[in-house]
Design an enzyme around this catalytic site. Structure first.
Site, PDB file in Angstrom:
ATOM      1  N   GLU A 303       0.839  -1.210   0.000  1.00 10.47           N
ATOM      2  CA  GLU A 303       0.000   0.000   0.000  1.00 10.47           C
ATOM      3  C   GLU A 303       0.868   1.252   0.000  1.00 10.47           C
ATOM      4  O   GLU A 303       0.565   2.232  -0.678  1.00 10.47           O
ATOM      5  CB  GLU A 303      -0.950   0.007   1.204  1.00 10.47           C
ATOM      6  CG  GLU A 303      -1.841  -1.228   1.334  1.00 10.47           C
ATOM      7  CD  GLU A 303      -2.536  -1.665   0.053  1.00 10.47           C
ATOM      8  OE1 GLU A 303      -2.885  -0.792  -0.762  1.00 10.47           O
ATOM      9  OE2 GLU A 303      -2.713  -2.881  -0.136  1.00 10.47           O
ATOM     10  N   GLU A 325      -1.227  -2.437 -10.125  1.00 13.13           N
ATOM     11  CA  GLU A 325      -1.188  -3.611  -9.240  1.00 13.13           C
ATOM     12  C   GLU A 325      -0.030  -4.560  -9.549  1.00 13.13           C
ATOM     13  O   GLU A 325       0.649  -5.028  -8.646  1.00 13.13           O
ATOM     14  CB  GLU A 325      -2.524  -4.353  -9.272  1.00 13.13           C
ATOM     15  CG  GLU A 325      -3.699  -3.544  -8.718  1.00 13.13           C
ATOM     16  CD  GLU A 325      -3.488  -3.032  -7.299  1.00 13.13           C
ATOM     17  OE1 GLU A 325      -2.547  -3.480  -6.616  1.00 13.13           O
ATOM     18  OE2 GLU A 325      -4.272  -2.162  -6.861  1.00 13.13           O
TER      19      GLU A 325
HETATM   20  N1  TRP Z   1      -6.097  -1.419  -4.451  1.00 20.60           N
HETATM   21  C1  TRP Z   1      -6.131  -2.360  -3.368  1.00 20.60           C
HETATM   22  C2  TRP Z   1      -4.744  -2.988  -3.320  1.00 20.60           C
HETATM   23  O1  TRP Z   1      -4.307  -3.626  -4.211  1.00 20.60           O
HETATM   24  C3  TRP Z   1      -7.145  -3.430  -3.571  1.00 20.60           C
HETATM   25  C4  TRP Z   1      -8.491  -3.193  -2.994  1.00 20.60           C
HETATM   26  C5  TRP Z   1      -8.768  -2.898  -1.717  1.00 20.60           C
HETATM   27  C6  TRP Z   1      -9.744  -3.324  -3.612  1.00 20.60           C
HETATM   28  N2  TRP Z   1     -10.109  -2.842  -1.528  1.00 20.60           N
HETATM   29  C7  TRP Z   1     -10.732  -3.085  -2.667  1.00 20.60           C
HETATM   30  C8  TRP Z   1     -10.137  -3.615  -4.889  1.00 20.60           C
HETATM   31  C9  TRP Z   1     -12.076  -3.167  -2.961  1.00 20.60           C
HETATM   32  C10 TRP Z   1     -11.480  -3.684  -5.185  1.00 20.60           C
HETATM   33  C11 TRP Z   1     -12.446  -3.457  -4.242  1.00 20.60           C
HETATM   34  O2  TRP Z   1      -4.022  -2.816  -2.422  1.00 20.60           O
HETATM   35 ZN    ZN Z   2      -2.526  -2.920  -4.824  1.00 22.38          ZN
END
Ligand code: TRP
Ligand code: ZN
Length: 903
Positions: A303, A325
């Site tokens: 993160e 990602e």
């Molecule tokens: N962007 C987040 C990560 O990869 C992933 C994520 C967190 C997410 N909560 C979500 C994706 C809810 C879709 C829906 O760290």
């Molecule tokens: Zn991520």
């Protein structure tokens, strides 16, 4: 989620820039669980680069009260859930748009948008949750500056947080208070966040290399503060690493992490205000295992690294999701590799990452949900947060790293930020930057072909055939590649496949490599780049037939088909200088034995042949004995080598899958390994079970892992011999353990081997940890995933659902029982009577009414139904059809089951 009407697919090719830009957003929240008021004042202007069009704002489950343009009322209409404004001011001048809505966070069980968890407000906006908070252009290429005013009851919500810097705070009437936040960085709305509730923070002030000062905070519920030390250490290490390795500093005065126990995924990278599942924040030696500690390190890193790869440079559209990602997973993997330190600890981390890729992503790539790293279409974007986007995406970045080298990759990253900081871009832009920064590299030379990794779904197969010619003292290695069709992609073109390789001589020693035409032998290790359907490499100056070691370190995400003899695999296991391939050789030996035993049962009567108790040949047992006794190999590596391939991985190697046969064969192999190596397991336990004062470092966690495996094997052996000494010791260990890793390993050893003492231990464990949700999750998961003995696993899963501590609304708890049974217990789940599949269908439908994102993940448990042998196949299909027949299904689940049935 849309419950009425037919869901339509969205196509990458249809991308068009928005008709309007939103430059600033000024949000005011009056927070109330039953009715939160949201005033959204935006500065909007036409996008002069595209044809004029109405402004269509996304919304979902909002109550609209007012719309003002430049302070005056305006006409608008609703199209589905969109708010459409047609009579907007002419010309390119910006105008003010003010929208007032209300929503109901208390009823938001989807955990997308604004919701309440244990009396605290949280938001989750990625991918399309912001539209559940206010009407907006909810797409990542619309980047705005945000100010946020939060107002709430002070006693119930003493802490009020949003992105960026705290500008102002103070008291209001009626016991209410406010806080005003300003985010200095433009961002897409999926990175918006707010948190309000009774929380406490661990704080840490740091000075960066560049001399800037920052405040780091980790917010948790009162009582959990002592469990945040490891997360804070991980955050500090992440900040230092990104500066040291990539020159990327923290760009905020304040960086906050907040933990919540109700969360759909692992964590979320909201700018300056990361929100985490408690599972990836809270740890103490008494409550978290070594695996938990390692996961926290990598998720905190992940993160944090998004702050640059995702937030400063974001995605143009959701088809580019892997841009952030895949790259960020690559970065968190590299972070953990660098922290691991020793070459051996690095190899262990790499093996673990590859194991996930091959056991989860390869099946996805071979099943009905197969999609390219950059998909071409989707119905519900939440279904595309997949192992293909994340883990395969990371491998695609890793191959670029391999093709340009470590220094070259750092140069490429630098160019990427020089070109695109503050922009919303595409996967093409990323690969172009890495290639352009390394104009002489193989990547630059092969870029268009390399980019097929982004566009072609499926896992390529590389076939390797070697031939030694004594007369010319040469070895000719032929590599051929192929890629099977995937749904919607019949034609496939050759990929760019980096193959790291070496050759071992008759004594297992590395050979200096000299390709035909080269003047002199060079290093014993090199990477060839396969681009054609087939290519031969002739190595010269070779005295005798070598053993090839191919795809070292798993240099490309492919299946490698090669006909090793058992002796060759034993030589690689004993001698390869590449630790990954050493491990891989052991896995190939075990897999071969398992597959032969499974096939031997496939009689034409349909009745499975009995399984012999001695499937493992003495040569294999001796090799495993050597590994266990080895004086210098790390304990963590030994544990990986001694672990048999999983039932899922074995299933993927077969065309027709009889899960019960696979389960029975693997259990027989484990039992034999437990019994035949009993003295070695005893020695391993004696040598490794005392790891001193608890530290979650690679060396001591490896020792705990091997000791835990030894204890588990000794309990298996004891079950066979009727001996009660080791189960007694395991129980003692369970009671006395000084940390959760040892305690849980001992408990698992009893449960998994079906010891009578297991029941007592489980009851005691529950009593000890009944107030710790994350530990209770482990307790539920262990039982729901425990091997089936006489068909009791389903009854166990059902009993766990009825347990007073079970809740379907909490995703972690739902996963701990339902996913553990459906995904991690193939022997218990795949019942000939289909009752496991019926259980699955019931849970998918129940969950879908509460939380479609979680339901759709569960819906994927039967992705591979079409490979199942009868009667499993028909029963599974029936269960999927029952789910698909439900009229009020979320888009999320509908997309998954529709694709499954098309398989
Ligand atoms: N962007 C987040 C990560 O990869 C992933 C994520 C967190 C997410 N909560 C979500 C994706 C809810 C879709 C829906 O760290
Ligand atoms: Zn991520």
């Amino acid at each position: 989620m849309m419950r009425e009407g037919q869901a339509t697919a969205i196509h990458r090719a249809d991308y068009a820039a928005p008709a309007y830009w939103i430059d600033t957003v000024d949000l005011t929240f009056d927070l109330d669980p039953a009715k939160t008021r949201v005033l959204n004042k935006m500065r909007v202007r036409r996008n002069s680069g595209v044809p004029a069009a109405p402004l269509r704002l996304h919304g979902d489950e909002l109550n609209l009260a007012r719309v003002l343009v430049n302070g005056a009322g305006t006409s608008f209409k609703m199209e589905g859930s969109c708010l459409v404004l047609e009579n907007l001011p002419e010309g390119d001048a910006p105008f003010d748009l003010e929208i007032f809505t209300t929503c109901c966070p208390a009823k938001n069980t989807q955990l997308s948008g604004l919701y309440v968890s244990q009396g605290t407000f949280f938001t989750q906006c990625e991918a399309e949750g912001f539209r559940r908070i206010t009407y907006f252009l909810d797409r990542p290429d619309v980047m705005a500056s945000y100010t946020v005013l939060l107002r709430a009851d002070k006693a119930q919500y003493p802490v009020l947080l949003s992105n960026g810097n705290l500008i102002e705070q103070g008291e209001l009437e009626d016991g209410r208070h406010f806080a005003r936040w300003n985010d200095p960085h433009k961002k897409p709305c999926y990175l918006f966040a707010l948190v309000a509730g009774k929380l406490v923070a661990r704080e840490q002030r740091i000075r960066a290399r560049s001399g800037t000062d920052h405040l780091l905070q980790i917010y948790v519920r009162p009582g959990d503060l002592e469990k945040t030390e490891h997360a804070m250490n991980s955050l500090m290490a992440s900040i230092a690493w990104d500066e040291a390795r990539f020159g990327l500093p923290l760009d905020l005065e304040r960086f906050m992490i907040v933990a919540t126990s109700d969360f759909n995924m692992g964590a979320m990278e909201n700018k300056g205000l990361n929100i985490f599942n408690t599972k990836y924040v809270l740890a103490s030696q008494a409550t978290a295992t070594d695996v938990d500690f390692a996961n926290i390190e990598s998720v905190v890193g992940h993160e944090y690294f998004h702050n640059w790869t995702g937030n400063r440079v974001t995605c143009r559209d959701w088809f580019q999701l892997s841009l952030k990602e895949g790259l960020t997973v690559f970065r968190d993997q590299e972070f953990s590799l660098d922290l691991a330190g020793s070459p051996s600890a690095r190899a262990v981390k790499r093996i673990e990452d590859v194991r996930v890729l091959r056991t989860v992503q390869f099946p996805e790539d071979a099943g009905p949900m197969a999609h390219p790293v950059r998909p071409d279409s989707y119905v519900e974007i939440n279904n595309f947060y997949t192992v293909t986007i994340y883990e395969k995406g990371a491998e695609v970045v890793r191959m670029q790293h391999t093709l340009v080298g470590r220094e070259g990759f750092a140069k490429g990253m630098k160019l990427y930020f020089e070109r695109h900081d503050g922009q919303a871009v595409t996967c093409d832009d990323f690969a172009q930057a890495i290639a352009d920064a390394n104009p002489e590299s193989d990547l630059a030379r092969l870029l268009p072909q390399f980019k097929r990794w982004y566009s072609q779904a499926g896992t390529p197969r590389v076939r390797a055939v070697g031939a030694y010619d004594a007369a010319t003292r040469s070895y000719r290695l032929t590599l051929s590649q192929s890629l099977a069709p995937t749904p919607g992609q019949a034609e496939k073109l050759p990929m760019v496949i980096p193959v790291a390789l070496g050759l071992l001589d008759a004594n297992g020693q590395p050979i200096a490599l000299q390709l035909e035409g080269e003047a002199a032998p060079g290093a014993a290790d090199r990477t060839v780049v396969l681009t054609e359907p087939s290519h031969s490499y002739t190595f010269v100056n070779i005295d005798s037939a070598p053993v090839p070691s191919l795809l070292r370190g798993f240099s490309a995400p492919v299946h490698l088909d090669i006909d090793y003899t058992d002796d060759e695999l034993l030589a690689l296991l004993a001698h390869d200088t590449d630790a990954f391939n050493r491990w891989e050789a052991g896995q190939r030996l075990a897999l071969r034995i398992a597959i032969n035993a499974i096939a031997a049962g496939a009689g034409d009567t349909g009745a499975a042949a009995p399984i012999a108790p001695d499937l493992l040949p003495e040569s294999f047992i001796a090799a495993m004995r050597d590994v266990l006794r080895h004086p210098t190999l790390d304990a963590a590596f030994k544990e990986l080598v001694l672990a048999l391939p999983s039932e899922g991985y074995i299933a993927e190697q077969l065309d027709v899958v009889d899960p019960q046969r696979i389960h029975a064969v693997r259990e027989a192999l484990r039992t034999q390994l437990a019994t035949a190596l009993r003295p070695e397991w005893e020695a391993a336990w004696e040598q490794h079970h005392d790891t001193g004062a608890y530290r979650p470092d690679a060396l001591s966690s490896g020792r705990r892992a091997l000791a835990g495996m030894a204890l588990s094997m000794l309990c298996v052996a004891a079950r066979e011999s009727g001996d009660t000494v080791w189960p007694g010791r395991a129980y003692q260990r369970f009671k006395d353990a000084g940390n959760m890793t040892d305690r849980f390993n001992a408990l698992s050893a009893l449960v998994v081997s079906g010891q009578p003492l297991a029941e007592q231990a489980l009851a005691r464990f529950h009593a000890m940890f009944k107030d710790d949700a994350l530990v209770l999750d482990k307790w539920f998961a262990l039982q729901a995933g425990a091997p089936d003995r006489g068909g009791q696993a389903l009854a166990t899963a059902k009993a766990l659902l009825a347990h007073p501590d079970f809740s379907l609304k909490n995703p972690n708890r739902a996963r701990s029982v339902i996913f553990s049974y459906c995904n991690a217990n193939p022997g218990g789940f795949h019942r000939a009577d289909g009752a496991g599949y019926a259980f699955w269908a019931d849970r998918v439908l129940e969950l879908d009414a509460i939380n479609p994102q979680v339901a759709a993940r569960l819906a994927r448990s039967l992705d591979r139904w079409s490979k199942l042998a009868e009667p499993y196949r028909s029963a599974a299909r029936q269960a999927i059809e029952r789910v698909a027949a439900r009229p009020a299904l979320s888009n999320d689940v509908r997309e998954v089951v529709t694709r499954a049935l098309a398989d």
